[in-house]
Enzyme design. Sequence first.
Site, PDB file in Angstrom:
ATOM      1  N   GLU A 398      28.741 -67.763 -10.215  1.00 24.61           N
ATOM      2  CA  GLU A 398      27.836 -66.614 -10.077  1.00 24.61           C
ATOM      3  C   GLU A 398      27.054 -66.589  -8.762  1.00 24.61           C
ATOM      4  O   GLU A 398      25.956 -66.032  -8.693  1.00 24.61           O
ATOM      5  CB  GLU A 398      26.854 -66.549 -11.258  1.00 24.61           C
ATOM      6  CG  GLU A 398      27.530 -66.267 -12.587  1.00 24.61           C
ATOM      7  CD  GLU A 398      26.549 -66.042 -13.726  1.00 24.61           C
ATOM      8  OE1 GLU A 398      26.950 -65.428 -14.725  1.00 24.61           O
ATOM      9  OE2 GLU A 398      25.394 -66.492 -13.617  1.00 24.61           O
ATOM     10  N   GLU A 470      33.543 -65.062 -18.387  1.00 21.93           N
ATOM     11  CA  GLU A 470      32.485 -65.156 -19.396  1.00 21.93           C
ATOM     12  C   GLU A 470      32.262 -63.783 -20.012  1.00 21.93           C
ATOM     13  O   GLU A 470      32.420 -62.761 -19.347  1.00 21.93           O
ATOM     14  CB  GLU A 470      31.149 -65.641 -18.799  1.00 21.93           C
ATOM     15  CG  GLU A 470      31.133 -67.065 -18.289  1.00 21.93           C
ATOM     16  CD  GLU A 470      29.765 -67.456 -17.721  1.00 21.93           C
ATOM     17  OE1 GLU A 470      28.742 -66.882 -18.162  1.00 21.93           O
ATOM     18  OE2 GLU A 470      29.724 -68.333 -16.840  1.00 21.93           O
TER      19      GLU A 470
END
Length: 811
Positions: A398, A470
């Site tokens: 991320e 995710e």
Amino acid sequence: MAERIYLNDGWLFGTQFDESMLSGKCDALDMKPVRIPHTVKETPLHYFDEHEYQMVSGYVRKLDIPAQLKGKVLLLTFEGAAHLSEVYINGRLAGEHKCGYTAFTMDISELVNYGGDNTLTVKLDSREDVNVPPFGFVIDYMTYGGIYRDVYLDVKEKAYISDIFVSTKLAERYEDENGIRRCTKSRTTSDIEVTGADPGMIIRQSVSDGKDFRIIGEYELDPVDTKASAYKVRLHFNTGDVQLWDVDAPKLYRLKTQLIGKDGILDESIVSYGYRKAVFKKDGFYLNGRKLKIRGLNRHQSYAYVGYAMPEAVQKNDADILKYELGLNAVRTSHYPQSHYFLDRCDEIGLLVFTELPGWQHIGDESWKDQAIQNVEDMIVQYRNHTSIILWGVRINESVDDDDFYTRTNRLAHELDHTRPTGGVRCYKKSNLLEDVYTYNDFVHSGNNRGCDKKSAVTSDNEKPYLISEYMGHMFPTKAFDCEEHRAEHAIRHAKVLNDVSEQKDIAGSFGWCMADYNTHKDFGSGDRICYHGVMDMFRNPKMAAYIYACQQEDEPVLELSSSMDIGEHPGCNRGETYIFTNADSVKMYKNDHFIKEYTHSSKEFPYLKNAPIKIDDYIGDMLTEGEDMTQAQARDVKAILNEVAKVGMYNMSKATYAKAGKMMLMYHMKPDDAVQLYNKYIGDWGGKSTQYRFEAIKDGEVVKTIIKAPMTKVCLKVKADRTALEEKNSYDVACIRIEAVDEFSNRLPYYNDPVILEAKGYIELIGPSVISLSGGMGGTYVKTKSRKGKGKLIIRTLEGVSEVLEFNVK
């Protein structure tokens, strides 16, 4: 020949490093004996300060090096020590390592006293303010501290095999034989590094398919192969017809590589590997020529009380849970490389792996980046022989775009492993794509919308493969003790994402967040230092959402209900939607032994999901026609009204249902009081006999599982150990114990949060407290061996005297 000596026992540990530890003079220090794996601080289950494990600690061990080892090469390896390590032999620095998630090895041959005592000391910094990945900003997981993986000493000859990378190539000709995938033409390549060798030495390779080894080739070292102090050789052998490694039949072979000198075999390496072709394409993922939708969860390597410090059997148990209990075909090792024992088991059982370098959102300075580059190298070199790994994550999870940095990580990954693609997990759409696969955390689903974005809305290059790394997680945290409707919604949201990912043919697959709840920092979670994002709790007890995944496998029958069938659990006593979770062909529903309906998988809600949740839409069956003076048509309409009222209540009925109610009043002169009496009799059962519901799962015409829902009359304990036969091998062994409070029909009691007393006797001991409180009717503990063989017993009891006993045998 080489010898490996494990050094997991005989350590002393102190929470504050002291210079006197370098000489081994520790009598005046507050140190205690420990065994590896070890955590610097056992923590409570929740509500603790993450600074408790942040310290500069010290480990000391005596090391006896026999005189006859003089002239050998002594290689000392730490598989994992969190996080900055300095290793000393007799007070002299032997090596240091700046990553808590990869192994490191040092040559201590010139530092030891042969024929005498030696002192091995480790100075270990587990503070989180160090300038190495994953540190530098907030992190959504605890990082713990300790020497938490194996420590061992390899004794080698002067010439030894220092590295080997096995890769395979398959012809595009596949055959199926009784469900087994084969390839008629294959090639095996070995990149071998030999240290300290002389020209003329022989490399011999043999292969085994589970039986005896057969020699496939020999090679004589030539001076032209020399690079620096090592020989680097690439050997190719045609290996012919082979059985392929697949998710359903993960065939492994063993390649034995021997280094032979004039006096015989000097060193030997055996690598387990499989033949498989894993390819990401723009329209999805292909394994051995067949398209396969990746279905996985993310896994943290942490456990209650001890963080990362768990031995071999526990690591392997997690892989088994993912594969066999949750019905998955893949796992992402978020957000760092994990135990080789875990990866070994993934190799053995056919669980695909996406593994990545350590990090979480933050990118540091140049020194930090250089360490990240080193982490990429260590990860790939150390893990590339695991057949289960299909994708390298070479981008900090991320993180923002950093083209210069990620150009380096991608280039290095391809240099070290030409057989696997790279990915880079991001949470940004249309991000710069330097990797081979666009991997993205898609959290778009919030309950009443689409389960995932389309590939074209996310990726910056629609010609490249796309994978969801995710989903869910923080979008809907769920505790085991949340209300029933919340727990059911959690399950349905997971089903919605899986369904919509299945619908999108150009999405390679998805990894849900996550396998199990985990401890996290104060900036995240529910304020108690736990992220309740798992489909299981920290002890690997399944929450309701776990059954969505379990239904995807066919080996073990699954039958669960989203409700306890207690209407008082719901606002206004309105049931809402109730779902059956099963992988059976059909489910028969009975009410007080009266057949109501047989349900099958014909879901309009989840048309693309195999064994999707089945919505219960009838609580009455034909009881109205049998028990009331009604025509078939009247009974049909009354049943429809009552079933809708059961779900949404009288004041939330649809216009169509109101119209039916008016029809009943006009045509059959029914009064509102009649409807109330019928509701109480057939739906609410207020003031009448307690209702018992029975559900039977039918597979191939046979009842394979039954559940009964009825008012509970007693509390029982349901206890499951992953193993009761324990073995002291290279260290202590641990059994994982899952505990549930259930009724007499084995239904979990979701609001039983009472204490449970644990008592270990004999040759086992507890990890964690001796008194725990169940949470949502479930919890757990661990027992470990105590260096001795014999019997052990774990007694588990409630304050009310309900008890269960587990007996263990320690070999």
